[in-house]
Design a protein around this motif. Structure first.
Motif, PDB file in Angstrom:
ATOM      1  N   ILE A 461      14.147  -3.101   4.868  1.00  0.00           N
ATOM      2  CA  ILE A 461      13.597  -3.063   6.150  1.00  0.00           C
ATOM      3  C   ILE A 461      12.905  -1.481   6.621  1.00  0.00           C
ATOM      4  CG2 ILE A 461      14.012  -3.219   8.725  1.00  0.00           C
ATOM      5  CD1 ILE A 461      16.066  -4.917   8.175  1.00  0.00           C
ATOM      6  N   GLY A 462      13.661  -0.624   6.134  1.00  0.00           N
ATOM      7  CA  GLY A 462      13.166   1.014   6.110  1.00  0.00           C
ATOM      8  C   GLY A 462      12.294   1.281   5.420  1.00  0.00           C
ATOM      9  N   GLN A 463      12.078   0.824   4.058  1.00  0.00           N
ATOM     10  CA  GLN A 463      11.063   1.153   3.399  1.00  0.00           C
ATOM     11  C   GLN A 463       9.963   0.186   3.032  1.00  0.00           C
ATOM     12  OE1 GLN A 463      12.452   1.809  -0.516  1.00  0.00           O
ATOM     13  NE2 GLN A 463      14.247   3.159   0.146  1.00  0.00           N
ATOM     14  N   ALA A 464       9.974  -0.960   3.342  1.00  0.00           N
ATOM     15  CA  ALA A 464       8.831  -1.682   3.226  1.00  0.00           C
ATOM     16  C   ALA A 464       8.601  -2.973   4.106  1.00  0.00           C
ATOM     17  CB  ALA A 464       8.505  -2.489   1.783  1.00  0.00           C
ATOM     18  N   GLY A 465       9.615  -3.029   5.039  1.00  0.00           N
ATOM     19  CA  GLY A 465       9.626  -4.266   6.035  1.00  0.00           C
ATOM     20  C   GLY A 465       8.327  -4.418   6.786  1.00  0.00           C
ATOM     21  N   THR A 466       8.217  -3.183   7.567  1.00  0.00           N
ATOM     22  CA  THR A 466       6.813  -3.046   8.418  1.00  0.00           C
ATOM     23  C   THR A 466       5.464  -3.326   7.637  1.00  0.00           C
ATOM     24  OG1 THR A 466       6.482  -0.821   8.343  1.00  0.00           O
ATOM     25  CG2 THR A 466       7.837  -1.697  10.166  1.00  0.00           C
ATOM     26  N   GLN A 467       5.377  -3.023   6.414  1.00  0.00           N
ATOM     27  CA  GLN A 467       4.409  -3.273   5.672  1.00  0.00           C
ATOM     28  C   GLN A 467       4.327  -4.717   5.030  1.00  0.00           C
ATOM     29  OE1 GLN A 467       6.127  -0.808   5.160  1.00  0.00           O
ATOM     30  NE2 GLN A 467       4.941   1.338   5.799  1.00  0.00           N
ATOM     31  N   GLY A 468       5.221  -5.655   4.832  1.00  0.00           N
ATOM     32  CA  GLY A 468       5.187  -6.825   4.239  1.00  0.00           C
ATOM     33  C   GLY A 468       5.150  -6.590   2.890  1.00  0.00           C
ATOM     34  N   GLY A 469       6.087  -5.630   2.333  1.00  0.00           N
ATOM     35  CA  GLY A 469       6.127  -5.315   0.894  1.00  0.00           C
ATOM     36  C   GLY A 469       5.214  -4.520   0.086  1.00  0.00           C
ATOM     37  N   ILE A 470       5.573  -3.492  -0.504  1.00  0.00           N
ATOM     38  CA  ILE A 470       4.689  -2.750  -1.057  1.00  0.00           C
ATOM     39  C   ILE A 470       4.843  -2.752  -2.656  1.00  0.00           C
ATOM     40  CG2 ILE A 470       4.167  -0.368  -1.246  1.00  0.00           C
ATOM     41  CD1 ILE A 470       5.665   0.279   1.431  1.00  0.00           C
ATOM     42  N   ALA A 471       3.702  -2.718  -3.195  1.00  0.00           N
ATOM     43  CA  ALA A 471       3.495  -2.818  -4.623  1.00  0.00           C
ATOM     44  C   ALA A 471       2.659  -1.848  -5.338  1.00  0.00           C
ATOM     45  CB  ALA A 471       3.466  -4.142  -5.451  1.00  0.00           C
ATOM     46  N   SER A 472       2.864  -1.557  -6.656  1.00  0.00           N
ATOM     47  CA  SER A 472       1.855  -0.439  -7.289  1.00  0.00           C
ATOM     48  C   SER A 472       2.136  -0.605  -8.889  1.00  0.00           C
ATOM     49  CB  SER A 472       1.899   0.997  -6.642  1.00  0.00           C
ATOM     50  OG  SER A 472       3.435   1.560  -7.177  1.00  0.00           O
ATOM     51  N   ILE A 473       0.884  -0.378  -9.380  1.00  0.00           N
ATOM     52  CA  ILE A 473       0.866  -0.279 -11.029  1.00  0.00           C
ATOM     53  C   ILE A 473      -0.006   1.012 -11.335  1.00  0.00           C
ATOM     54  CG2 ILE A 473      -0.933  -1.853 -11.069  1.00  0.00           C
ATOM     55  CD1 ILE A 473       0.454  -3.050 -13.747  1.00  0.00           C
ATOM     56  N   ALA A 474       0.724   1.750 -12.402  1.00  0.00           N
ATOM     57  CA  ALA A 474      -0.056   2.841 -12.932  1.00  0.00           C
ATOM     58  C   ALA A 474       0.083   2.853 -14.426  1.00  0.00           C
ATOM     59  CB  ALA A 474       0.599   4.148 -12.444  1.00  0.00           C
ATOM     60  N   SER A 475      -1.120   3.209 -15.075  1.00  0.00           N
ATOM     61  CA  SER A 475      -0.927   3.111 -16.320  1.00  0.00           C
ATOM     62  C   SER A 475      -1.545   4.283 -17.151  1.00  0.00           C
ATOM     63  CB  SER A 475      -1.801   1.986 -17.040  1.00  0.00           C
ATOM     64  OG  SER A 475      -1.502   1.736 -18.272  1.00  0.00           O
ATOM     65  N   TYR A 529       3.363  -7.972 -10.119  1.00  0.00           N
ATOM     66  CA  TYR A 529       2.262  -8.828 -11.044  1.00  0.00           C
ATOM     67  C   TYR A 529       1.167  -9.497 -10.352  1.00  0.00           C
ATOM     68  CZ  TYR A 529       5.742  -7.870 -14.446  1.00  0.00           C
ATOM     69  OH  TYR A 529       6.827  -7.191 -15.429  1.00  0.00           O
ATOM     70  N   ALA A 530       1.037  -9.504  -8.964  1.00  0.00           N
ATOM     71  CA  ALA A 530       0.024 -10.075  -8.331  1.00  0.00           C
ATOM     72  C   ALA A 530      -0.656  -9.192  -7.256  1.00  0.00           C
ATOM     73  CB  ALA A 530       0.359 -11.542  -7.767  1.00  0.00           C
ATOM     74  N   LEU A 531      -1.052  -8.249  -7.568  1.00  0.00           N
ATOM     75  CA  LEU A 531      -1.722  -7.340  -6.355  1.00  0.00           C
ATOM     76  C   LEU A 531      -2.358  -7.768  -5.399  1.00  0.00           C
ATOM     77  CD1 LEU A 531      -1.525  -3.749  -8.185  1.00  0.00           C
ATOM     78  CD2 LEU A 531       0.065  -4.919  -7.036  1.00  0.00           C
ATOM     79  N   ASN A 532      -3.301  -8.542  -6.130  1.00  0.00           N
ATOM     80  CA  ASN A 532      -4.232  -9.588  -5.197  1.00  0.00           C
ATOM     81  C   ASN A 532      -3.938 -10.267  -4.426  1.00  0.00           C
ATOM     82  OD1 ASN A 532      -3.443 -10.845  -7.823  1.00  0.00           O
ATOM     83  ND2 ASN A 532      -4.840 -12.696  -7.047  1.00  0.00           N
ATOM     84  N   ALA A 533      -2.615 -10.632  -4.454  1.00  0.00           N
ATOM     85  CA  ALA A 533      -1.995 -11.316  -3.360  1.00  0.00           C
ATOM     86  C   ALA A 533      -1.806 -10.783  -1.980  1.00  0.00           C
ATOM     87  CB  ALA A 533      -0.656 -12.235  -3.749  1.00  0.00           C
ATOM     88  N   GLY A 534      -1.802  -9.245  -2.148  1.00  0.00           N
ATOM     89  CA  GLY A 534      -1.445  -8.482  -1.185  1.00  0.00           C
ATOM     90  C   GLY A 534      -2.640  -8.522   0.092  1.00  0.00           C
ATOM     91  N   SER A 535      -2.354  -8.516   1.310  1.00  0.00           N
ATOM     92  CA  SER A 535      -3.372  -8.335   2.412  1.00  0.00           C
ATOM     93  C   SER A 535      -4.168  -7.123   2.628  1.00  0.00           C
ATOM     94  CB  SER A 535      -2.894  -8.642   3.678  1.00  0.00           C
ATOM     95  OG  SER A 535      -1.695  -7.838   4.034  1.00  0.00           O
TER      96      SER A 535
END
Length: 1002
Positions: A461-475, A529-535
């Motif tokens: 809740i404190g980290q990602a609750g209001t954002q609906g989940g947060i994902a990132s990938i770096a290479s 694994y599915a960043l495209n699923a984010g809004s």
């Protein structure tokens, strides 16, 4: 070939007739058999001479070290072989006799690896430390960097994050020779410059080149020292198969004592009487810490013939961390093949590959405020009267202060995975053009691909609750190509020996980066694994950088009459990442040596077996900056044109066509000494390193210049001065019992000599939620990175003591600080230097004991004098969350004899109250091993079987109240990593291990 076969046949025939004749003259005879092995590696020694004492009756051991001889019943056998100590053994009452020959350290001249060649240790004029394979493999570690800790004088090795699996390791040689640039040592693996270190069990030896005489051959990259790694090679003989297997259990060594639920509630109510105690008792440290383990298994096979030698190894390493959901897994492979193609041509190929997978947990967070925090720091701060989930099954957040998620939820539900693939291949050809003149060419290629994926689900809740989940990938993908070609000439000139080296090097590296992210997911099941699923897709980032270095290098070594030594080295480097007016630089060095013990007046001295003086001076460089930073460049931004958002650019840096290398001017004075036929040896070194033309950002440009970043300039200087001692003693050397000791001890004082216009540079490494801007500084005449803050003077008893004042709070029970300027008000002008993170000295003490087939190792490592600033304890004393039991002694009207201020929520000010002595002495390893007798292992078809039990980090003696005095907060990867020393916050705790190891040789 036929001639040799006939010769061997005749020799065998004559020997047989001779032995038969001898046996006729003897009375009672018997046959004695056995195997002769080396104490160094337990492998059979071929060609050992076995002679019956007082006769000419003798034989020699076969290819596997086996022998058989007919002798008299009461005979005494003499076993001798070049490079080993001879033995005499009576055969009375025995017909089977296995022999272990001790390596004669005085008969074998140790050869060490230096840049582009090897040399006898006695011929070295520079400062070089050697670490052998048995030291590196003394106990199971993730990397060879960890195994180096405490093994060499002047070499400081620290984990950035305690016992975290896969945590980066800092290695500094003779201090940090830079401020804003990397001070990492250059690593050369089997001749490949910039190679990744293989696992310790694949390494034959490591040489650490420390002074300019040793490192100047690497020119612009030698200022921070050079680590020369030689991996294991095959040896002539039948195939040797070896299995090394270890298993270790692990637990945290220390925990921070915190308030329990009842104490916490009373503490909160002292601050806020309206606080209502929760109904649970939760020990968050118990929840996040667990018993971890390490499994480490290696299979290798090696051997060779007259023309081909090979070594192939595969390794599997798996560590389950001491904090839940943390771990590291790695598969690695190493192969070395050397071929004597013709009488003059030798070819070789080296390949290394590994795949690592790190499961990380959040620790050492950059911000500990609302929505931030990490597993470790939140375990300290989170309310102990709160459960993991509430009655509705929802993860709890901290009920007081900042609203952050509980540590168990952060550890078990967030994802932080890093996958790394590394591959390196290196080919060489060595051709003898003329007698004494060789040409060697090498070509190498390496690549590293690293991908990091992170996901914070909406249940946090404190980290990602209001954002609906947060994902990132770096290479990031790095490739490195290296081609080197050089000639080596060796010649005897009367009483002298001359070695000349001249070569050309070309290296190119390329780095590609990209990253992207998203938030607002309908489901938490897909992780990153599915960043495209984010809004909400975040702005992607990508970059490309390339660098080329071309070099000419040379070296002259001259040794005259085994007494006088001369070394001269020079390298000219050109690098694409420097400005157009300074793309090339020249790095020379010179050294002399005098073997006083070989002079006539000492040559036959039975007490003093070795005495050598060394002196060197030279210049080495630091590449210092990444590509393109000497050029004018722009940064992309978004701008509004009317009602549309469009892409745009703004100035970032202005060009500096005169930017050049940081250069280190190093002086080294050394003394090597040995007593009693080198039963006692010692090395002493004094050094002074002046690093000039430091590359710093000039913040003096006015803001109206419109630049996002301050430009780089060569405007600084620092000095490192130190003293090193290495002592080795062979205390007892008997047939059944031996005891040897190795000690290294070193100091390093680092001082800022010059800064831009002599002005202080203030720095900040605190977590973002602390709202501080100055925690340490650079000041001319002071050590690098000293702490900057207020001097704490205790508690206001109602009337402040003379020379003290309060900050914002001025009542009874509030904090008092030294009023430096005497204005009766505490402001930023009342700050001073409050601590120095640089240790006074570091040391390692290693003792090895052997009794018959048993052996024991006791290894201590120490660091003394460096201060630690603990953001952890500062935060726990702020009144915003849980606290240590210290607050139970807080000032109250009835408890005034205390230096703990009254319970209240206070600003997190940087004061010396939270500066601690970071000195420690640690029992790094204690092990007991047993080698099964040769006759036993031979019967079951083995060459050797070894079992050992060991413990790592068993004891730590320190006054630091945190979990690990070694941990370093924000000391990896940032621009200011060299000056961010001695800070602690939310660090992964240190780990204690108990290990069982098995070694099998076939």
């Amino acid at each position: 070939m036929l001639k040799n076969k006939m010769k061997n046949w005749l020799k065998t025939l004559v020997t047989g007739i001779f032995l038969l004749t001898i046996s006729v003259g003897y009375g009672q005879q018997k046959t004695v058999t056995g195997t002769i092995v080396s104490n160094d590696d337990g492998i059979g020694i071929p060609g050992v001479n076995i002679v019956e004492k007082g006769t000419q009756n003798g034989t020699s051991s076969d290819f596997d070290g086996n022998y058989s001889i007919n002798v008299a019943e009461d005979a005494v056998l003499i076993f001798s072989y070049i490079g080993y100590v001879s033995q005499e053994r009576s055969v009375t009452g025995s017909s089977s006799m296995n022999i272990t020959l001790e390596v004669d350290v005085n008969a074998l001249e140790e050869v060490v690896v230096v840049g582009y060649g090897t040399t006898k240790k006695s011929d070295i004029t520079g400062s070089v430390s050697s670490v052998k394979s048995e030291e590196l493999a003394a106990f199971p570690v993730l990397s060879a960097e960890q195994a180096l800790q405490g093994r060499a004088a002047g070499v400081a090795v620290q984990s950035n994050n305690g016992g975290e699996p896969g945590a980066p390791i800092n290695i500094s040689i003779r201090g940090n020779t830079s401020i804003g640039s990397s001070s990492a040592a250059l690593v050369v693996v089997d001749g490949f410059v910039g190679g990744a270190l293989p696992q310790p069990t694949d390494i034959e030896s490591i040489e650490i080149l420390k002074d300019a005489s040793a490192t100047a051959i690497y020119g612009s990259r030698g200022a921070n020292g050079v680590i020369m790694v030689t991996t294991k090679k095959g040896k002539k003989g039948k195939m040797v198969v070896e299995i090394n297997s270890t298993y270790a259990t692990q637990n945290t060594t220390e925990r921070i004592e915190l308030l329990n639920a009842n104490q916490f509630a009373a503490y909160r109510q002292a601050i806020n009487p309206a606080y209502v105690q929760g109904g649970t008792e939760t020990d968050w440290q118990d929840l996040i810490y667990r018993t971890g383990n390490i499994s480490n298994h290696q299979l290798s096979f090696s051997g060779g013939s007259e023309n081909i030698n090979y070594y192939v190894s595969g390794n599997y390493f798996n560590q389950k961390g001491g904090v839940i959901n943390s771990g590291f897994e790695r598969f690695s492979f190493l192969s070395n093949v050397d071929v004597q193609a013709t009488e003059r041509l030798k070819l070789g190929f080296n390949a290394y590959a590994n795949r690592g997978n790190k499961n990380g947990i959040q620790s050492q967070a950059g911000s500990g405020g609302s929505g931030g925090g990490d597993v470790i720091s939140t375990a300290y701060r989170f309310a102990p009267d709160t459960p993991i989930q509430d009655a509705n099954g929802v993860n709890t957040t901290n009920p007081v202060g900042d609203q952050f998620d509980n540590p168990f939820a952060i550890a078990t539900e967030s994802v932080d995975e890093t996958k790394t693939d590394e591959y390196r291949a290196n080919f060489y050809a060595d051709y003898e053009l003329l007698k004494g003149l060789n040409f060697k060419t090498t070509f190498g290629f390496s690549t590293e691909n690293q991908t990091r994926g992170r996901f914070q689900p909406s249940t946090l809740i404190g980290q990602a609750g209001t954002q609906g989940g947060i994902a990132s990938i770096a290479s990031v993908k790095g490739t490195n190509i290296l081609s080197e070609n050089y000639l080596t000439y060796n010649a005897e000139l009367g009483k002298g020996n001359l070695t000349l080296l001249a070569g050309y090097s070309y290296q190119k590296d390329r780095t590609e980066r990209y990253s992207t992210g998203a938030q607002g997911f309908l489901s938490n099941s897909l992780s990153y694994y599915a960043l495209n699923a984010g809004s909400d897709i975040q702005t992607p980032f990508s970059s490309l950088s390339e660098r080329e270095i071309v070099s000419l290098f040379g070296r002259l070594n001259y040794e005259y009459d085994d007494r006088y030594l001369l070394t001269f080295t020079a390298r000219r480097d050109g690098a694409s990442n420097f400005a157009k007016n300074n793309k090339y630089a020249f790095f020379p060095s010179g050294a002399i040596g005098w073997r006083i013990s070989n002079e006539g007046f000492l040559k036959d001295n039975k007490t003093l077996s070795n005495l050598k003086l060394r002196a060197s001076y030279g210049v080495t460089g630091n590449p210092s900056i990444t590509p393109y930073q000497s050029l004018a460049n722009f940064q992309p931004i978004y701008a509004n044109v009317g009602d549309q958002t469009v892409g745009a650019v703004v100035p970032d840096l202005i060009a500096n066509p005169d930017l050049k290398w940081e250069s280190s001017y190093q002086t080294n004075l050394g003394l090597d000494i040995g007593f009693a036929n080198d039963r006692i040896t010692a090395t002493f070194d004094y050094y002074s390193i002046d690093t000039k033309d430091l590359i710093l950002r000039n913040s003096g440009l006015p803001e109206y210049a419109g630049l996002l970043s301050n430009p780089f300039q060569n405007v600084g200087e620092i000095n490192n001065t130190g003293f090193e001692i290495t002592l080795s003693t062979k205390n007892v050397l008997n047939e059944d019992f031996s005891w040897t000791t190795d000690l290294n001890w070193s100091t390093n004082q680092v001082e800022v000599v010059q800064l831009i216009d002599g002005q202080d540079i203030f720095l900040d490494s605190s977590p973002g939620s602390f709202l501080q801007d100055e925690t340490h500084l650079l000041r001319e005449g002071e050590p690098v990175g000293v702490f900057w803050g207020y001097e704490y003077r205790g508690v206001n008893q109602g009337t402040p003591e003379a020379g003290t004042a309060g900050y914002a709070e001025t009542g009874a029970g509030d904090e008092l600080f030294t009023d430096l300027n005497g204005d009766d008000v505490i402001t930023g002008d009342d700050r001073k230097i409050i601590g120095d993170p640089n240790p006074d000295w570091i040391a390692g003490l290693n003792n090895n004991f052997r009794y018959k087939n048993f052996d024991m190792n006791v290894f201590f490592q120490a660091s003394v004098g460096g201060d630690i600033y603990s953001y952890t304890f500062l935060e726990l004393a702020s009144g915003e969350s849980n606290a240590t039991p210290e607050v139970l002694n807080a000032w109250t009207p009835t408890n005034t004899n205390t230096d703990v201020p009254s319970a209240a929520v206070r600003e997190k000010r940087i004061t010396d109250r939270f500066v601690y002595d970071g000195s420690y002495v640690r029992l790094k390893n204690l092990s007991l091993g047993y080698n099964l007798p040769v006759d036993v292992v031979d019967k079951i078809g083995f060459q050797g079987i070894r079992l050992s039990l060991s413990g790592q980090n068993l004891l730590t003696f320190t006054d630091f109240p945190g979990t690990d005095p070694e941990a370093q907060y924000r000391s990896q990867g940032s621009q200011d990593s060299n000056v961010n020393r001695g800070f602690d916050y939310g660090s992964y705790p240190n780990i204690r291990s108990y290990t069982l190891s098995v070694n099998l040789k076939f």
